[in-house]
Design an enzyme around this catalytic site. Structure first.
Site, PDB file in Angstrom:
ATOM      1  N   PRO A  90      15.359  39.576  23.117  1.00  0.00           N
ATOM      2  CA  PRO A  90      16.638  39.316  23.783  1.00  0.00           C
ATOM      3  C   PRO A  90      16.536  38.315  24.929  1.00  0.00           C
ATOM      4  CG  PRO A  90      16.352  41.667  23.420  1.00  0.00           C
ATOM      5  CD  PRO A  90      15.050  41.017  23.083  1.00  0.00           C
ATOM      6  N   GLU A 117      11.082  49.800  23.460  1.00  0.00           N
ATOM      7  CA  GLU A 117      11.608  49.245  24.707  1.00  0.00           C
ATOM      8  C   GLU A 117      11.237  47.774  24.903  1.00  0.00           C
ATOM      9  OE1 GLU A 117      13.814  49.229  28.145  1.00  0.00           O
ATOM     10  OE2 GLU A 117      13.672  50.791  26.602  1.00  0.00           O
ATOM     11  N   ARG A 154      18.528  27.693   3.894  1.00  0.00           N
ATOM     12  CA  ARG A 154      19.590  26.925   3.224  1.00  0.00           C
ATOM     13  C   ARG A 154      19.511  25.445   3.558  1.00  0.00           C
ATOM     14  NH1 ARG A 154      24.237  25.826   5.505  1.00  0.00           N
ATOM     15  NH2 ARG A 154      25.431  26.478   3.683  1.00  0.00           N
ATOM     16  N   ASP A 169      28.220  21.004   7.063  1.00  0.00           N
ATOM     17  CA  ASP A 169      28.595  22.309   7.589  1.00  0.00           C
ATOM     18  C   ASP A 169      29.055  22.204   9.033  1.00  0.00           C
ATOM     19  OD1 ASP A 169      28.038  23.771   5.350  1.00  0.00           O
ATOM     20  OD2 ASP A 169      26.006  24.301   5.946  1.00  0.00           O
TER      21      ASP A 169
END
Length: 252
Positions: A90, A117, A154, A169
């Site tokens: 994170p 954790e 992709r 895209d």
């Protein structure tokens, strides 16, 4: 391309990594994916992979030894490939299309999916990148790794049926993609814009560019702040802003 995934939950990858574009890439032998359970590399007789943090604190930390040995086993198996080792965290750099394009140029990616954790800090010495899917916390890194793998694969040559698809895209061009339509030309009173039906390719391209600018301006104006606008784009964007202001005045 070869991709290795280190995880405590390898079964999570069985479905997603064998379907759709990724499955087709593997069938064509354009992609090899190997998923390993780093619990299998624990030198503890109970095969534990986590422990309490030194100094106290809530939760458990992943130990360095199982992940270290798992990575070394991959290196021994593929000594001649240059590896990009990605830690799902994170606190890492936020994943975006630019990073997906960067990853797609590599020959070997290794994803480390965390749990509990956090990580023993020494695990970070084993990686080249620390990456986050976004500003939120998931139970583990598995879902984030799947998203990053899908966005990366992709972009590999020959993976998509139409080679220009990935290039046009949203986010690949720097602008959001213009609206698109297919048959029928009219459905329940909703008609395809006439410009797309007249066969004038120059007008169609201008319309698509203007609508791409419109969609970006109304939905993601932050993207325009760093986008190098051409003189034609500046003119079209000015028209979009004028039209949008007029529409807002009408609604009010």
């Amino acid at each position: 391309m070869r991709i290795d995934v280190l995880t405590l939950f390898p079964r999570m990858f069985e479905g997603p990594m064998g379907e759709s574009i990724i499955g087709k890439a593997r069938d064509k032998e354009l992609l090899e994916i190997n998923v390993s359970n780093f619990r299998d590399f624990s030198d503890n007789k109970h095969h534990t992979v986590d422990d309490y943090p030194y100094g106290g604190g809530a939760g458990m930390l992943l130990k360095v030894q199982p992940i270290y040995d798992n990575i070394k086993a991959i290196e021994a198996e593929t000594p001649d490939t240059k590896k990009r080792v990605i830690l799902l965290d994170p606190a890492g750099k936020k994943f975006d299309q630019e990073l997906a394009e960067e990853f797609s140029q590599e020959e070997h990616l290794v994803f480390i999916c965390g749990h509990y954790e956090g990580y023993d800090e020494r695990i970070r010495t084993l990686v080249t990148d620390e990456v986050s899917l976004g500003d939120y916390v998931l139970t583990g890194g598995e879902l984030g790794a799947m998203v990053m793998i899908d966005a990366t694969v992709r972009l590999l040559p020959e993976v998509l049926g139409n080679e220009t698809s990935a290039q046009t895209d949203s986010h690949s061009t720097g602008l959001l993609e213009h609206p698109q339509y297919t048959r029928p030309a009219e459905f329940k009173g909703m008609a395809v814009p006439e410009v797309l039906l007249n066969g004038n390719h120059k007008l169609i391209e201008t319309w698509r560019l203007k609508e791409s600018l419109r969609r970006t301006y109304t939905r993601r104006p932050d993207m325009l702040e760093k986008f190098p606008l051409t003189p034609e784009m500046v003119k079209l964007l000015a028209a979009v802003k004028k039209e949008t202001a007029a529409e807002n005045d009408t609604e009010n």
